[in-house]
Design a protein around this motif. Structure first.
Motif, PDB file in Angstrom:
ATOM      1  N   ALA A  56       6.125  65.642 -19.992  1.00 26.03           N
ATOM      2  CA  ALA A  56       4.896  65.461 -20.754  1.00 26.03           C
ATOM      3  C   ALA A  56       5.101  64.469 -21.879  1.00 26.03           C
ATOM      4  CB  ALA A  56       4.435  66.809 -21.321  1.00 26.03           C
ATOM      5  N   SER A  57       4.073  63.706 -22.195  1.00 29.39           N
ATOM      6  CA  SER A  57       4.148  62.746 -23.287  1.00 29.39           C
ATOM      7  C   SER A  57       3.166  63.156 -24.370  1.00 29.39           C
ATOM      8  CB  SER A  57       3.820  61.339 -22.787  1.00 29.39           C
ATOM      9  OG  SER A  57       3.918  60.411 -23.831  1.00 29.39           O
ATOM     10  N   ASP A  58       3.643  63.341 -25.552  1.00 35.74           N
ATOM     11  CA  ASP A  58       2.827  63.796 -26.677  1.00 35.74           C
ATOM     12  C   ASP A  58       2.992  62.781 -27.793  1.00 35.74           C
ATOM     13  OD1 ASP A  58       2.683  66.907 -28.618  1.00 35.74           O
ATOM     14  OD2 ASP A  58       1.719  64.966 -28.917  1.00 35.74           O
ATOM     15  N   SER A  59       1.899  62.109 -28.170  1.00 32.12           N
ATOM     16  CA  SER A  59       1.983  61.030 -29.151  1.00 32.12           C
ATOM     17  C   SER A  59       2.459  61.520 -30.503  1.00 32.12           C
ATOM     18  CB  SER A  59       0.620  60.347 -29.293  1.00 32.12           C
ATOM     19  OG  SER A  59      -0.349  61.273 -29.742  1.00 32.12           O
ATOM     20  N   THR A  60       2.375  62.827 -30.755  1.00 29.40           N
ATOM     21  CA  THR A  60       2.811  63.362 -32.040  1.00 29.40           C
ATOM     22  C   THR A  60       4.266  63.788 -32.003  1.00 29.40           C
ATOM     23  OG1 THR A  60       2.181  65.637 -31.510  1.00 29.40           O
ATOM     24  CG2 THR A  60       0.483  64.222 -32.455  1.00 29.40           C
ATOM     25  N   ASN A  61       4.880  63.707 -30.844  1.00 33.06           N
ATOM     26  CA  ASN A  61       6.232  64.211 -30.680  1.00 33.06           C
ATOM     27  C   ASN A  61       7.131  63.078 -30.211  1.00 33.06           C
ATOM     28  OD1 ASN A  61       8.596  65.551 -30.080  1.00 33.06           O
ATOM     29  ND2 ASN A  61       7.573  67.294 -29.134  1.00 33.06           N
ATOM     30  N   SER A  62       7.967  62.572 -31.099  1.00 31.50           N
ATOM     31  CA  SER A  62       8.828  61.442 -30.757  1.00 31.50           C
ATOM     32  C   SER A  62      10.295  61.851 -30.727  1.00 31.50           C
ATOM     33  CB  SER A  62       8.627  60.305 -31.773  1.00 31.50           C
ATOM     34  OG  SER A  62       8.904  60.760 -33.089  1.00 31.50           O
ATOM     35  N   LYS A  63      10.555  63.159 -30.586  1.00 31.00           N
ATOM     36  CA  LYS A  63      11.931  63.636 -30.451  1.00 31.00           C
ATOM     37  C   LYS A  63      12.403  63.483 -29.016  1.00 31.00           C
ATOM     38  CE  LYS A  63      11.064  67.760 -32.018  1.00 31.00           C
ATOM     39  NZ  LYS A  63      11.175  69.158 -32.511  1.00 31.00           N
ATOM     40  N   THR A  64      13.646  63.089 -28.865  1.00 34.71           N
ATOM     41  CA  THR A  64      14.270  63.049 -27.546  1.00 34.71           C
ATOM     42  C   THR A  64      15.580  63.811 -27.605  1.00 34.71           C
ATOM     43  OG1 THR A  64      13.266  60.955 -26.843  1.00 34.71           O
ATOM     44  CG2 THR A  64      15.373  61.551 -25.834  1.00 34.71           C
ATOM     45  N   PHE A  65      15.744  64.761 -26.705  1.00 29.85           N
ATOM     46  CA  PHE A  65      16.980  65.542 -26.624  1.00 29.85           C
ATOM     47  C   PHE A  65      17.885  64.922 -25.556  1.00 29.85           C
ATOM     48  CE2 PHE A  65      15.315  70.015 -28.063  1.00 29.85           C
ATOM     49  CZ  PHE A  65      14.914  69.458 -29.265  1.00 29.85           C
ATOM     50  N   VAL A  66      19.124  64.666 -25.908  1.00 23.82           N
ATOM     51  CA  VAL A  66      20.121  64.200 -24.948  1.00 23.82           C
ATOM     52  C   VAL A  66      21.271  65.199 -24.965  1.00 23.82           C
ATOM     53  CG1 VAL A  66      21.640  62.329 -24.220  1.00 23.82           C
ATOM     54  CG2 VAL A  66      19.466  61.792 -25.345  1.00 23.82           C
ATOM     55  N   PHE A  67      21.624  65.686 -23.797  1.00 23.95           N
ATOM     56  CA  PHE A  67      22.612  66.756 -23.683  1.00 23.95           C
ATOM     57  C   PHE A  67      23.921  66.249 -23.083  1.00 23.95           C
ATOM     58  CE2 PHE A  67      18.458  68.728 -23.457  1.00 23.95           C
ATOM     59  CZ  PHE A  67      18.578  69.898 -24.199  1.00 23.95           C
TER      60      PHE A  67
ATOM     61  N   ALA B   6      28.907  54.004 -18.529  1.00 25.81           N
ATOM     62  CA  ALA B   6      29.086  53.528 -19.903  1.00 25.81           C
ATOM     63  C   ALA B   6      30.489  53.882 -20.376  1.00 25.81           C
ATOM     64  CB  ALA B   6      28.043  54.160 -20.837  1.00 25.81           C
ATOM     65  N   SER B   7      30.895  53.255 -21.460  1.00 26.75           N
ATOM     66  CA  SER B   7      32.192  53.566 -22.052  1.00 26.75           C
ATOM     67  C   SER B   7      32.228  55.023 -22.483  1.00 26.75           C
ATOM     68  CB  SER B   7      32.446  52.662 -23.257  1.00 26.75           C
ATOM     69  OG  SER B   7      32.472  51.306 -22.868  1.00 26.75           O
ATOM     70  N   GLY B   8      33.431  55.588 -22.526  1.00 24.10           N
ATOM     71  CA  GLY B   8      33.582  56.990 -22.884  1.00 24.10           C
ATOM     72  C   GLY B   8      33.300  57.252 -24.351  1.00 24.10           C
ATOM     73  N   LYS B   9      32.906  58.470 -24.637  1.00 22.44           N
ATOM     74  CA  LYS B   9      32.696  58.895 -26.017  1.00 22.44           C
ATOM     75  C   LYS B   9      34.024  58.842 -26.785  1.00 22.44           C
ATOM     76  CE  LYS B   9      30.602  62.492 -24.101  1.00 22.44           C
ATOM     77  NZ  LYS B   9      29.915  63.803 -23.913  1.00 22.44           N
ATOM     78  N   PRO B  10      33.967  58.474 -28.065  1.00 16.78           N
ATOM     79  CA  PRO B  10      32.807  58.428 -28.955  1.00 16.78           C
ATOM     80  C   PRO B  10      32.039  57.114 -29.007  1.00 16.78           C
ATOM     81  CG  PRO B  10      34.785  58.130 -30.259  1.00 16.78           C
ATOM     82  CD  PRO B  10      35.240  58.360 -28.837  1.00 16.78           C
ATOM     83  N   ASP B  11      32.231  56.214 -28.059  1.00 12.88           N
ATOM     84  CA  ASP B  11      31.398  55.013 -27.979  1.00 12.88           C
ATOM     85  C   ASP B  11      29.946  55.459 -27.760  1.00 12.88           C
ATOM     86  OD1 ASP B  11      29.924  52.759 -26.774  1.00 12.88           O
ATOM     87  OD2 ASP B  11      31.869  51.753 -26.754  1.00 12.88           O
ATOM     88  N   PRO B  12      28.991  54.993 -28.570  1.00 12.89           N
ATOM     89  CA  PRO B  12      27.612  55.489 -28.482  1.00 12.89           C
ATOM     90  C   PRO B  12      26.751  54.795 -27.443  1.00 12.89           C
ATOM     91  CG  PRO B  12      27.769  53.955 -30.292  1.00 12.89           C
ATOM     92  CD  PRO B  12      29.161  54.054 -29.707  1.00 12.89           C
ATOM     93  N   THR B  13      27.321  53.835 -26.718  1.00 12.59           N
ATOM     94  CA  THR B  13      26.515  53.036 -25.784  1.00 12.59           C
ATOM     95  C   THR B  13      25.779  53.916 -24.776  1.00 12.59           C
ATOM     96  OG1 THR B  13      28.101  51.218 -25.994  1.00 12.59           O
ATOM     97  CG2 THR B  13      26.581  51.148 -24.134  1.00 12.59           C
ATOM     98  N   GLY B  14      26.474  54.911 -24.223  1.00 10.00           N
ATOM     99  CA  GLY B  14      25.856  55.767 -23.216  1.00 10.00           C
ATOM    100  C   GLY B  14      24.716  56.593 -23.770  1.00 10.00           C
ATOM    101  N   LEU B  15      24.855  57.065 -24.990  1.00  8.92           N
ATOM    102  CA  LEU B  15      23.793  57.844 -25.626  1.00  8.92           C
ATOM    103  C   LEU B  15      22.534  57.001 -25.773  1.00  8.92           C
ATOM    104  CD1 LEU B  15      22.621  60.237 -27.195  1.00  8.92           C
ATOM    105  CD2 LEU B  15      23.833  59.403 -29.226  1.00  8.92           C
ATOM    106  N   LEU B  16      22.701  55.795 -26.281  1.00  5.56           N
ATOM    107  CA  LEU B  16      21.551  54.916 -26.502  1.00  5.56           C
ATOM    108  C   LEU B  16      20.955  54.442 -25.178  1.00  5.56           C
ATOM    109  CD1 LEU B  16      23.050  52.959 -29.519  1.00  5.56           C
ATOM    110  CD2 LEU B  16      21.235  54.689 -29.595  1.00  5.56           C
ATOM    111  N   LEU B  17      21.791  54.287 -24.158  1.00  5.98           N
ATOM    112  CA  LEU B  17      21.292  53.922 -22.837  1.00  5.98           C
ATOM    113  C   LEU B  17      20.439  55.044 -22.260  1.00  5.98           C
ATOM    114  CD1 LEU B  17      21.239  52.024 -20.391  1.00  5.98           C
ATOM    115  CD2 LEU B  17      23.412  53.039 -19.657  1.00  5.98           C
TER     116      LEU B  17
END
Length: 267
Positions: free
Chosen positions: A8-19, A166-177
């Motif tokens: 669902a897309s909610d214009s008032t909700n701009s949170k994204t959870f990455v696990f 992506a490169s392994g953590k703690p490189d943040p590239t994968g998170l942002l991808l």
């Protein structure tokens, strides 16, 4: 089944959870961590088997998120402690590790992976979708291993950035991808990234992401993995906070759509 492309897309909700997956979505204490200990024991000729606490101490250094590399490092340190230099082929370490983790059957039914208890539930991810929260995964596991558990959770077409991507953590590239891929499937762009992990490397990933791309707000959510015993949970929580966790939870299931993240220092 949950189709992540139908979030669902909610214009008032701009949170994204990455696990993260291991230790967050599934309990790997009897699988990945057991295979790690098996591997170290095998290549030290049964002379040394690391304890769960020793594995935690290594991972607390923040750079050993890859369990193949962690196995290699513990083997190297063991022989260094004896004043010896040993050269063990990395591919041999990986092959032995995988023989225990995946087993020998094509469907992995005899591997440790087949015994992993699930921590999260299909209903949990459905509740996030219903609340309009978009979500995906950034894991240091192989794509095949990560996909194995997501299929068990009946998650269809997941946003997944795995070891090969992506490169392994703690490189943040994968998170942002992962966030970029999630944003491509929803109307409103992400403003707040919530990354959920169970290791020091996961929390440092959030710190590095803040520096790499400050256009987002970030919350690092630490989760205490199942293998940590009750008497060590406070210590483990403190370790995660010392390395960047804004909040620490006992289980990923505590991270509900109703949980107030606005009190986090990084919001």
């Amino acid at each position: 089944m949950i189709e992540t492309s139908k979030v669902a897309s909610d214009s008032t909700n701009s949170k994204t959870f990455v696990f993260d997956i291991d230790g967050v979505i599934r309990d790997v204490s009897g699988s990945y961590r057991r295979a790690l200990a098996d591997t170290v024991e095998y290549f030290t000729n049964s002379a040394y088997r690391p304890s769960p606490e020793e594995i935690d101490e290594l991972k607390a250094e923040g750079i050993w998120n890859n369990d193949w590399e962690a196995s290699q490092e513990l083997i190297k340190r063991y022989f260094q402690g004896l004043g010896k230099v040993t050269k063990i082929d990395y591919d041999d370490i990986v092959a032995f590790f995988q023989s225990r983790y995946r087993g020998s059957n094509p469907d992995w039914s005899d591997g440790y992976i087949a015994t992993e208890p699930l921590i999260a539930t299909t209903e949990y991810f459905q509740s996030l979708t219903t609340a309009g929260i978009c979500w995906g995964f950034f894991s240091g596991a192989t794509r095949a291993s990560a996909s194995y558990v997501l299929k068990r959770l009946k998650i269809v077409d997941p946003i997944l950035v795995a070891m090969e991507d992506a490169s392994g953590k703690p490189d943040p590239t994968g998170l942002l991808l992962a966030v970029k891929q999630i944003d491509s499937k929803k109307d409103n762009p992400t403003e707040l990234i919530v990354y959920i992990g169970d290791t020091v490397a996961d929390m440092i990933t959030v710190i590095k992401a803040r520096n790499h791309n400050p256009s987002y707000q970030y919350v690092g959510v630490g989760v205490i993995p199942p293998h940590v015993t009750e008497n060590l949970r406070d210590r483990y929580a403190a370790l995660l906070k010392e390395n960047g966790a804004d909040i620490v939870l006992n289980s990923v299931l505590e991270l509900t759509p109703q949980l107030n993240l606005s009190q986090s220092p990084s919001c």
